[in-house]
Design a protein around this motif. Sequence first.
Motif, short mmCIF file in Angstrom:
data_model
loop_
_atom_site.label_atom_id
_atom_site.label_comp_id
_atom_site.label_asym_id
_atom_site.label_seq_id
_atom_site.Cartn_x
_atom_site.Cartn_y
_atom_site.Cartn_z
N GLY A 33 0.71 -0.75 -0.23
CA GLY A 33 -0.18 0.00 0.42
C GLY A 33 0.93 1.60 -0.08
O GLY A 33 0.07 2.78 -0.45
N THR A 53 -7.52 -1.27 -4.58
CA THR A 53 -6.41 -1.26 -3.25
C THR A 53 -5.96 0.15 -3.23
O THR A 53 -5.22 0.62 -4.28
N GLN A 54 -5.50 0.83 -2.07
CA GLN A 54 -4.75 1.85 -2.17
C GLN A 54 -3.47 2.13 -2.15
O GLN A 54 -2.63 0.70 -1.57
#
Length: 118
Positions: free
Chosen positions: A10, A112-113
């Motif tokens: 991330g 997804t970040q």
Amino acid sequence: QVQLQESGPGLVKPSQTLSLTCTVSGGSITTDFYYWSWIRQLPGKGLEWIGYITYNGNTDYSPSLKSRTSISRDTSSNQFSLQLSSVTPEDTAVYYCAREGAYRFDSWGQGTQVTVSS
């Protein structure tokens, strides 16, 4: 019902390579004639198509990202992956994998970040 799930770090440091994997279940990434895409949404902006890999392994990329992008697949694991090199904070986004069939995206991962920061 096909399902897609993104995975990967991330947080990525500037100048490094962003690597994400999409795991597909409920259907094979080699099934005629689906395309498997990566798409992102930059903060406060719309969706941006990054590129795809086809059911038979061909690839195509957005012209604006082509020089930094590589999409590959692992058919034994039913996964496809994104690598985006030389990232900057402007690459911070929510990244999605999606399946395209009949000229529309019919299945998406939840996203997804990815944050690019030192």
